[in-house]
Design an enzyme around this catalytic site. Structure first.
Site, PDB file in Angstrom:
ATOM      1  N   GLY A 131     -93.230 -25.548  38.764  1.00 47.84           N
ATOM      2  CA  GLY A 131     -93.945 -25.061  39.752  1.00 47.84           C
ATOM      3  C   GLY A 131     -93.069 -24.800  41.220  1.00 47.84           C
ATOM      4  NE  ARG A 160    -106.198 -30.202  36.071  1.00 47.41           N
ATOM      5  CZ  ARG A 160    -107.274 -29.982  36.436  1.00 47.41           C
ATOM      6  NH1 ARG A 160    -107.649 -29.825  37.608  1.00 47.41           N
ATOM      7  NH2 ARG A 160    -108.332 -29.550  35.445  1.00 47.41           N
ATOM      8  CD  GLU A 168    -105.095 -29.377  41.171  1.00 46.49           C
ATOM      9  OE1 GLU A 168    -105.395 -28.375  40.826  1.00 46.49           O
ATOM     10  OE2 GLU A 168    -103.883 -29.932  41.232  1.00 46.49           O
ATOM     11  CG  ASP A 206     -97.691 -32.325  41.652  1.00 46.71           C
ATOM     12  OD1 ASP A 206     -98.700 -31.928  42.141  1.00 46.71           O
ATOM     13  OD2 ASP A 206     -97.543 -31.548  40.484  1.00 46.71           O
ATOM     14  CG  ASN A 233     -92.544 -35.802  35.718  1.00 44.22           C
ATOM     15  OD1 ASN A 233     -91.704 -36.722  35.732  1.00 44.22           O
ATOM     16  ND2 ASN A 233     -93.727 -35.963  36.462  1.00 44.22           N
ATOM     17  NE  ARG A 251     -97.257 -23.103  44.010  1.00 45.86           N
ATOM     18  CZ  ARG A 251     -97.686 -22.858  42.519  1.00 45.86           C
ATOM     19  NH1 ARG A 251     -98.120 -23.789  42.033  1.00 45.86           N
ATOM     20  NH2 ARG A 251     -97.852 -21.512  42.405  1.00 45.86           N
TER      21      ARG A 251
END
Lengths: 420, 420
Positions: free
Chosen positions: A15, A193, A248, A147, A117, A304
């Site tokens: 992302g 998440r 979220e 994140d 990741n 972001r």
């Protein structure tokens, strides 16, 4: 590996963030100064682009400092991104054979991959394949993700800017919500998440601005409607303008997402359950329970990509870590991920070093217990103290005609330019 | 009316903006310099606060320039707001009697009301009642609304900052959406129930940044799904990353809102039709029609409270128009609304003057035909040329510990302070 002269390639994956191009600018900067590196290539859309030979040359595009500076303040991934996962190691796997034939064609000896990741998994697999096949290449991962859930590093580039956006926006939203006297609940849904790092940033204005959400719910704690309703009821007794930050990724104790089932059987035109999202679900629940004015707000992709409000600390560190990745590669190291170690809290200071890629890949770092209050409905002061320095400092964004100036990379492949 | 010495009161009303406090700071600045004005009072929550005698004194709070400057960069309504509508004129109406008894108690001779269309209605009614009852007071309205839909003025304070936020965010969102190669449609929902001014601002980056949404749909044109699907299909053939800006107020030719009925009979826990919002409705429709990745993004309240990204032009004009309102009142005028006239396009220049309040009150100014393209799916260059200067210029926002510094008005009522 031996230290040899050759070319470098840089890819971006996962992302977008407000800082991933700052890291890219740092790698380019470092590579341009390295006598061992000749050409610097950009992989357009990461690994996916290498496989399709969408490889562009960067040296000429960044001959001057202004271009590197503009790139560092451009949101998203200037080289394009991908979400491709490499297969497990197999000496004859056609994907690896193709990848390495192209790397060899371009005489790539330095491979930099900027991502989260999943991208570190790619770094681990690529470097392992190269080592097993005796291909001399240094493969270095540079973490990025809003994140902040990558293991082995104090924090990730990109997180500080997202946290600053969330903290600043939360302050603005709380001011906005305070103007009326009619009881109202505003639920702000924030990304994350599996880890609550971003949602936790909503608490940052508490320390020096004197405002904070009434409650903050992270995915690290199971969500329970009864406790939530008690919290909201208590807040509505204190003041009319209740503001709540939610991740979220909130889940019930049984593992179901809060956003999954709130519309009580509502289905879309295909008969699929309507997934309304966490904020919307809680909005409906509060409306049913209290009958008051309720609104939900998603910070969505703005959190972001709002590079105009990037953190000065984050952008400076993102450039530095990119340069450090080049230095690491030039020492002949491979299968490493660059990482931050916080060496001082006051004044805040970090050191950059490399860790084994296997430490980082495929693990998720959650918000620790010490950062969440006992009731599980807010964060602790220690959490704010951890986040705050990452948001500090402002960037010198260049504006023209009222809008931020972004840098657009020419992604024309080398193969097409050769033809021309 | 005669020009007399007395006190002033200022109120804020309607939805918050990033510039309404800049106007407040302008009025305070002007009033502090006026020898005819002694005390400057703030009506806490507008008319509603006057009726409850929630009136605070402002002189002492703004003795230094730094406070006025911080106020000008604080989002929302620092005095609090309300949505109260006054009844039609009747000499013995108890609400008017109470209002004027309180105004008389505080010797209010200058009344400034900062707000949108509904607030100008309040200005009209108050000044009419005063004139009919022979109460000597100058009642002046200062427009503010991000919606830009007030008649009689080239634009409204607050619009330029919202437009800048929308334009800058749209540029960032388009960069963000461009990183993947998988076809995807992103629908950005922008405020504006009746007028498309805010949504039109999404086109601004087209002129100098080279990016814009593929399509822009305003509430000034009826929305039709078949044309919409044709547009999306054409865009997906051009490139994989389609971005569309839509107004929350989009309506079908039959007058129904697009956001009203898309979930085809889905009902909430009370059996009410589920209102998913315009963006969500279109998201579901595109997913059904094309089966591709679709996402909707609401700019929500951020577009009106993101004062960190306020337009330099807007904030400067908002201060000026507040000062001009005081000058107008000191000339003995009443029942006026301050307005901008654009006297030059290149370089952009405005003049401030006052218009009769009846010209402004209760009318809505829509985006004119010349600003919308023939297909009704984008705006014209003339529209961008109109909006762009309003977004220009950056503010010198003060940051401390990584976050913008806001000013919080002490709203303690005079009555409580007297007691103490």
């Amino acid at each position: 590996m031996n230290i040899i002269k050759g070319n470098a390639i840089i890819g971006q994956s996962g992302g977008p963030t407000a800082a991933i191009n700052a890291t890219l600018s740092g790698v380019i900067r470092g590579a341009m100064q390295a006598p061992q590196i000749d050409r610097i290539y950009g992989a357009v859309n990461g690994i996916e682009g290498i496989l399709a030979e969408r490889i562009t040359e960067l040296n000429g595009q960044f001959a001057d400092e202004a271009a590197l500076d503009a790139l560092a303040h451009t949101p998203a991934a200037a080289l394009g991104s991908c979400r491709k996962k490499l297969p497990a190691y197999a000496p004859d796997d056609p994907i690896y054979k193709k990848l390495f034939s192209i790397l060899e064609k371009y005489n790539i000896r330095y491979f930099f991959y900027i991502g989260g990741n999943d991208s570190m998994d790619t770094v681990a697999k690529l470097s392992y394949y190269a080592q097993m096949q005796g291909y001399d290449i240094s493969v270095i991962g540079v973490p990025k993700t809003i994140d902040n859930d990558v293991c082995g590093t104090d924090h990730t580039p990109g997180y500080g800017s997202a946290a600053k956006y969330i903290a600043a926006t939360m302050q603005e939203i709380i001011r906005d919500c305070a103007v009326y006297t009619v009881p109202a609940v505003t639920i702000v849904e924030i990304m994350g998440r599996d880890a609550g790092w971003l949602t936790a940033a909503a608490a940052v204005p508490k320390k020096y601005c004197g405002v904070a959400p009434d409650y903050i719910y992270l995915p690290e704690r199971p969500f329970d409607y009864q406790s939530f309703f008690s919290d909201v009821e208590a807040a509505l007794k204190r003041h009319p303008n209740v503001v709540i930050a939610v991740s979220e990724g909130l889940r019930h104790a049984d593992g179901h997402y809060v956003g999954e089932n709130s519309q009580s059987g509502a289905v879309d035109i295909f008969g699929h359950a309507y997934l309304s999202g966490t904020g919307r679900s809680l909005e409906a629940a509060v409306k049913q329970q209290f009958g008051c004015k309720v609104r939900s707000v998603e910070l969505n992709i703005m959190q972001r990509c709002a590079s105009h409000l990037a953190s000065g600390t984050d952008i400076a560190e993102s450039i530095r870590v990119g340069q450090a990745a080049v230095a690491c590669a030039l020492e002949g190291k491979t299968a490493k991920m660059m990482a931050f170690a916080r060496v001082s809290d006051d004044p805040y200071a970090v050191e950059i070093s490399e860790i084994d890629i296997t430490t980082a890949a495929n693990h998720v770092r959650a918000v620790p217990d010490a950062f969440i209050n006992d009731a599980g409905n807010h964060v602790t002061d220690a959490c704010i103290d951890y986040i705050l320095p990452l948001c500090e400092g402002e960037i010198a964004m260049r504006y023209e005609h009222g809008l931020p100036v972004h840098f657009v990379i020419d992604k024309t492949p080398v193969t097409e330019k050769t033809k021309a």
